[in-house]
Design a protein around this motif. Structure first.
Motif, PDB file in Angstrom:
ATOM      1  N   ASP A   1       2.433   2.405  11.190  1.00 39.87           N
ATOM      2  CA  ASP A   1       2.036   1.108  10.643  1.00 39.87           C
ATOM      3  C   ASP A   1       2.851   0.679   9.419  1.00 39.87           C
ATOM      4  N   TYR A   2       3.622   1.597   8.824  1.00 40.96           N
ATOM      5  CA  TYR A   2       4.356   1.253   7.604  1.00 40.96           C
ATOM      6  C   TYR A   2       5.741   1.861   7.597  1.00 40.96           C
ATOM      7  N   LYS A   3       6.677   1.080   7.141  1.00 43.22           N
ATOM      8  CA  LYS A   3       7.989   1.601   6.819  1.00 43.22           C
ATOM      9  C   LYS A   3       7.905   2.027   5.354  1.00 43.22           C
ATOM     10  N   TYR A   4       8.854   2.825   4.877  1.00 36.16           N
ATOM     11  CA  TYR A   4       8.732   3.420   3.543  1.00 36.16           C
ATOM     12  C   TYR A   4       8.496   2.404   2.440  1.00 36.16           C
ATOM     13  N   LYS A   5       9.287   1.340   2.405  1.00 33.81           N
ATOM     14  CA  LYS A   5       9.156   0.387   1.294  1.00 33.81           C
ATOM     15  C   LYS A   5       7.780  -0.278   1.294  1.00 33.81           C
ATOM     16  N   SER A   6       7.319  -0.757   2.432  1.00 34.41           N
ATOM     17  CA  SER A   6       6.015  -1.414   2.468  1.00 34.41           C
ATOM     18  C   SER A   6       4.881  -0.394   2.321  1.00 34.41           C
ATOM     19  N   GLU A   7       5.108   0.848   2.761  1.00 34.14           N
ATOM     20  CA  GLU A   7       4.105   1.903   2.586  1.00 34.14           C
ATOM     21  C   GLU A   7       3.859   2.140   1.098  1.00 34.14           C
ATOM     22  N   LYS A   8       4.913   2.256   0.336  1.00 34.83           N
ATOM     23  CA  LYS A   8       4.780   2.497  -1.099  1.00 34.83           C
ATOM     24  C   LYS A   8       4.075   1.335  -1.785  1.00 34.83           C
ATOM     25  N   GLN A   9       4.400   0.121  -1.393  1.00 31.82           N
ATOM     26  CA  GLN A   9       3.749  -1.057  -1.968  1.00 31.82           C
ATOM     27  C   GLN A   9       2.258  -1.071  -1.617  1.00 31.82           C
ATOM     28  N   MET A  10       1.919  -0.756  -0.375  1.00 33.81           N
ATOM     29  CA  MET A  10       0.518  -0.729   0.039  1.00 33.81           C
ATOM     30  C   MET A  10      -0.242   0.337  -0.747  1.00 33.81           C
ATOM     31  N   ILE A  11       0.360   1.489  -0.948  1.00 34.89           N
ATOM     32  CA  ILE A  11      -0.300   2.560  -1.688  1.00 34.89           C
ATOM     33  C   ILE A  11      -0.522   2.144  -3.136  1.00 34.89           C
ATOM     34  N   PHE A  12       0.474   1.516  -3.723  1.00 34.05           N
ATOM     35  CA  PHE A  12       0.328   1.034  -5.101  1.00 34.05           C
ATOM     36  C   PHE A  12      -0.810   0.011  -5.200  1.00 34.05           C
ATOM     37  N   GLU A  13      -0.860  -0.929  -4.267  1.00 30.28           N
ATOM     38  CA  GLU A  13      -1.916  -1.952  -4.282  1.00 30.28           C
ATOM     39  C   GLU A  13      -3.290  -1.324  -4.074  1.00 30.28           C
ATOM     40  N   ASN A  14      -3.411  -0.386  -3.147  1.00 31.41           N
ATOM     41  CA  ASN A  14      -4.694   0.282  -2.916  1.00 31.41           C
ATOM     42  C   ASN A  14      -5.111   1.111  -4.127  1.00 31.41           C
ATOM     43  N   PHE A  15      -4.149   1.742  -4.788  1.00 28.87           N
ATOM     44  CA  PHE A  15      -4.459   2.524  -5.985  1.00 28.87           C
ATOM     45  C   PHE A  15      -5.039   1.608  -7.063  1.00 28.87           C
ATOM     46  N   GLU A  16      -4.430   0.448  -7.245  1.00 30.70           N
ATOM     47  CA  GLU A  16      -4.953  -0.514  -8.227  1.00 30.70           C
ATOM     48  C   GLU A  16      -6.365  -0.962  -7.862  1.00 30.70           C
ATOM     49  N   LYS A  17      -6.619  -1.216  -6.584  1.00 27.38           N
ATOM     50  CA  LYS A  17      -7.964  -1.610  -6.136  1.00 27.38           C
ATOM     51  C   LYS A  17      -8.974  -0.505  -6.415  1.00 27.38           C
ATOM     52  N   MET A  18      -8.572   0.738  -6.184  1.00 31.70           N
ATOM     53  CA  MET A  18      -9.479   1.856  -6.427  1.00 31.70           C
ATOM     54  C   MET A  18      -9.815   1.965  -7.909  1.00 31.70           C
ATOM     55  N   ILE A  19      -8.815   1.828  -8.769  1.00 31.61           N
ATOM     56  CA  ILE A  19      -9.034   1.899 -10.219  1.00 31.61           C
ATOM     57  C   ILE A  19     -10.000   0.794 -10.648  1.00 31.61           C
ATOM     58  N   GLU A  20      -9.795  -0.421 -10.141  1.00 26.19           N
ATOM     59  CA  GLU A  20     -10.700  -1.532 -10.471  1.00 26.19           C
ATOM     60  C   GLU A  20     -12.122  -1.235 -10.015  1.00 26.19           C
ATOM     61  N   ALA A  21     -12.283  -0.692  -8.805  1.00 23.55           N
ATOM     62  CA  ALA A  21     -13.617  -0.381  -8.278  1.00 23.55           C
ATOM     63  C   ALA A  21     -14.292   0.697  -9.111  1.00 23.55           C
ATOM     64  N   LEU A  22     -13.533   1.698  -9.550  1.00 23.55           N
ATOM     65  CA  LEU A  22     -14.107   2.759 -10.384  1.00 23.55           C
ATOM     66  C   LEU A  22     -14.562   2.210 -11.729  1.00 23.55           C
ATOM     67  N   LYS A  23     -13.798   1.289 -12.291  1.00 22.04           N
ATOM     68  CA  LYS A  23     -14.189   0.670 -13.571  1.00 22.04           C
ATOM     69  C   LYS A  23     -15.484  -0.123 -13.416  1.00 22.04           C
ATOM     70  N   GLU A  24     -15.630  -0.801 -12.276  1.00 24.17           N
ATOM     71  CA  GLU A  24     -16.863  -1.588 -12.028  1.00 24.17           C
ATOM     72  C   GLU A  24     -18.074  -0.685 -11.881  1.00 24.17           C
ATOM     73  N   GLN A  25     -17.876   0.528 -11.389  1.00 21.49           N
ATOM     74  CA  GLN A  25     -18.991   1.452 -11.192  1.00 21.49           C
ATOM     75  C   GLN A  25     -19.473   2.078 -12.495  1.00 21.49           C
ATOM     76  N   GLU A  26     -18.653   2.009 -13.538  1.00 22.31           N
ATOM     77  CA  GLU A  26     -19.039   2.633 -14.818  1.00 22.31           C
ATOM     78  C   GLU A  26     -20.124   1.851 -15.508  1.00 22.31           C
TER      79      GLU A  26
END
Length: 116
Positions: free
Chosen positions: A91-116
């Protein structure tokens, strides 16, 4: 301890898509999410200050090996694991895979902050 990633809507959608596409592997996928074999994962490049790992996992019932199989990406903080990306290699080539992972990581950090 593995934090429940299915609380993150974007992650749940990713898991549901894989289960829909590969229904014979549903039990295997759920077991993987309950117990991620950290020692088999590789450090993901480009996230120097964070411990981000990618695990390659086969889908044996579909004759798909690790190199073409499932990917689960997680953040390791002390003894806690936070899975945040779940996808197939095709589903991902390397460049878009890295971008997707970065975006998902940011979403996870935001969700964790909301849970605090």
């Amino acid at each position: 301890m593995i934090r429940n990633p299915l609380n993150l809507p974007f992650f749940k959608r990713q898991v549901d898509k894989i289960i829909k596409d590969y229904p014979k592997e549903e039990e295997n996928i759920k077991n993987l999410l309950e117990k991620i074999p950290v020692k088999k994962a590789d450090r993901f490049p480009g996230f120097h200050q964070y411990e981000i790992y990618k695990l390659k996992h086969p889908l044996k019932k579909y004759n798909i090996g690790k190199s073409k199989g499932l990917r689960i990406v997680f953040y390791k903080h002390e003894d806690d694991l936070y899975p945040f990306a779940f996808y197939m290699h095709k589903d991902y080539k390397y460049k878009s895979e890295k971008q997707m992972i970065f975006e998902n990581f940011e979403k996870m950090i935001e969700a964790l902050k909301e849970q605090e």
